[in-house]
Motif scaffolding. Sequence first.
Motif, short mmCIF file in Angstrom:
data_model
loop_
_atom_site.label_atom_id
_atom_site.label_comp_id
_atom_site.label_asym_id
_atom_site.label_seq_id
_atom_site.Cartn_x
_atom_site.Cartn_y
_atom_site.Cartn_z
N ALA A 48 28.73 31.15 32.69
CA ALA A 48 29.20 32.27 33.22
C ALA A 48 28.34 33.22 32.52
O ALA A 48 27.93 34.21 33.14
N LYS A 49 27.96 33.31 31.35
CA LYS A 49 27.45 34.12 30.32
C LYS A 49 26.01 34.33 30.62
O LYS A 49 25.31 35.30 30.47
N GLY A 93 23.86 40.49 33.61
CA GLY A 93 22.72 41.17 33.98
C GLY A 93 21.97 41.03 35.23
O GLY A 93 21.22 41.47 35.97
N LYS A 94 22.70 39.92 36.18
CA LYS A 94 22.27 39.43 37.21
C LYS A 94 23.53 39.70 38.19
O LYS A 94 24.47 40.36 38.05
N THR A 145 26.73 42.01 38.34
CA THR A 145 27.06 42.76 39.38
C THR A 145 27.44 41.79 40.49
O THR A 145 27.07 40.62 40.87
N ASN A 146 28.64 42.22 41.29
CA ASN A 146 29.45 41.32 42.31
C ASN A 146 28.85 41.83 43.59
O ASN A 146 28.78 43.07 43.99
N LYS A 147 28.17 40.90 44.12
CA LYS A 147 27.88 40.93 45.65
C LYS A 147 28.81 40.46 46.63
O LYS A 147 28.89 39.30 46.59
N VAL A 183 20.73 36.79 45.31
CA VAL A 183 21.93 36.71 44.09
C VAL A 183 21.48 35.32 43.54
O VAL A 183 20.88 34.42 43.73
N ALA A 184 21.72 35.50 42.15
CA ALA A 184 21.70 34.31 41.07
C ALA A 184 22.50 33.25 41.28
O ALA A 184 21.96 31.98 41.26
#
Length: 502
Positions: free
Chosen positions: A162-163, A167-168, A190-192, A209-210
């Motif tokens: 998770a870490k 920044g993604k 950032t939550n999309k 999204v990553a």
Amino acid sequence: MKCLKQLFMLFILLWSLVLPSTALAATDSSQASTSSSITNNTTTTDNSLQRIKHKGTLVVGMSADYPPYEFTTKKNGQTRYVGFEVSLARQFAKDLGVKLVIKNMDFDSLLVALETRKIDTIISGMNVTPKREKSVDFSHTYYSGNSYFLINKSDRNRYQSAKDFKGKTVGAQNGTLQSTMINKDMPGTTNKGLAKLSSLVISLQSHKVAGVLMDAATAKAYAANNSNLMAFNSKLPNTAGGIAMAFHKGDHSLEAAANQTIKRVQQKDLINKRWIPQASHYMRSYKKQNTILSYWRYFATGIEYTLIITVVSVVCGFILGTLFALMRLSKNKLLHSLAVCYIEFLRGTPMMVQIMFVYFGIGAIIQSLPALLAGIIAVSLNSGAYVAEIIRSGIQSIPLGQTEAARSLGMSKRLAFHYVIMPQALKNIWPALGNELITLLKDSSLVSTIGVGELMYQTQLVQSATYKGVLPLFITMLIYFVMTFTLSRILLYFERRMKHAY
């Protein structure tokens, strides 16, 4: 000021109609939190189970884009809902002796649909949380699992925990536990949020999204059916309870019946031993044959519903538009003020909000209001406001001398308007009306938010069933283009005819 005052009075009237049901729900909630003796007493007056048996149907709300919980497949060209939660819903309905009706809608609309009694229960991978318990009642939990990240396989060395997403941008379905987990346990990320999981997978594949955070079983299902994706355990802390059915506050007898079904299911371990393997079988079998062309009936059904919504809304919108245009041109102050309020309010609020208000708001009063009818009403009301201004501008564009000439020939006001003013006005406003019609055709896609099976809704079903995101959207774009281009040619033909006629 008069317009604002009348608008305010309209809101007061609507609130007074909704308030009694809200107060009743609050009373049921307070009764549920008392001692067990009072709860038993309340159960005797609770008619939720009796109501379901009397109407003969159990309406279950779910977001059917969440394999292996619930998703869609096709059989003989017809949409079929499958997944282990669908099997649980069928078992629940069978135990009640009623017919199962599945209402497929966006996940973040399910709680609203339950509170307004558009559905009887939610069976859609919903975790028990303290916040949700304030608005709904939950059954016993029947399943629990970890949260996994779904990523592109090409990024497997970049994202392993998770870490690594700091920044993604990470995606999660709106209203889910995973969306809360990103905001709470992944600082700097950032939550999309999107309504459909299939849309998030498209965003992942296009590198918008990553990664996408979702339930373990669902992440593994997507990874198993797409060689370019992989899933891994997020190892994020899970502070929520397991997954359970959600019920309207105070529906204790229906909840008790659900608990009996869940108890029997758990005793036989049907979810793990039978239903999840069945869901996996559907996913594997359809992976071999789910080409886009085999879903042509889905697109055909979507076109049918889209045209129904458009045609009916155009007729109703034109009638409403003509009525309110004349009211706004009227010298009667009351009629003029009502028309101004209607036009400005409808033009000043988004159509999607209007659709949801008609279905969930007015639908709370008229509980039998179908989603298709609610969508048509909302689209018609919205179109009527714009058509009213188009017609008003067309009438006012006709010189006053035309009316005076007609009256001098002995025509009444009604005859002068019918035979002299309106034909010329229609010729002037025809391009604007045509533009409104084409816009209406495209905006009909917004009714998919309340579960109406128009073209965009069917596209989402195809995305969920085929695990393909971009190609169904491309086909839908082509279909919309063909429909709008054909419509514009027809409108142009009549426009030329009117030019020769007048």
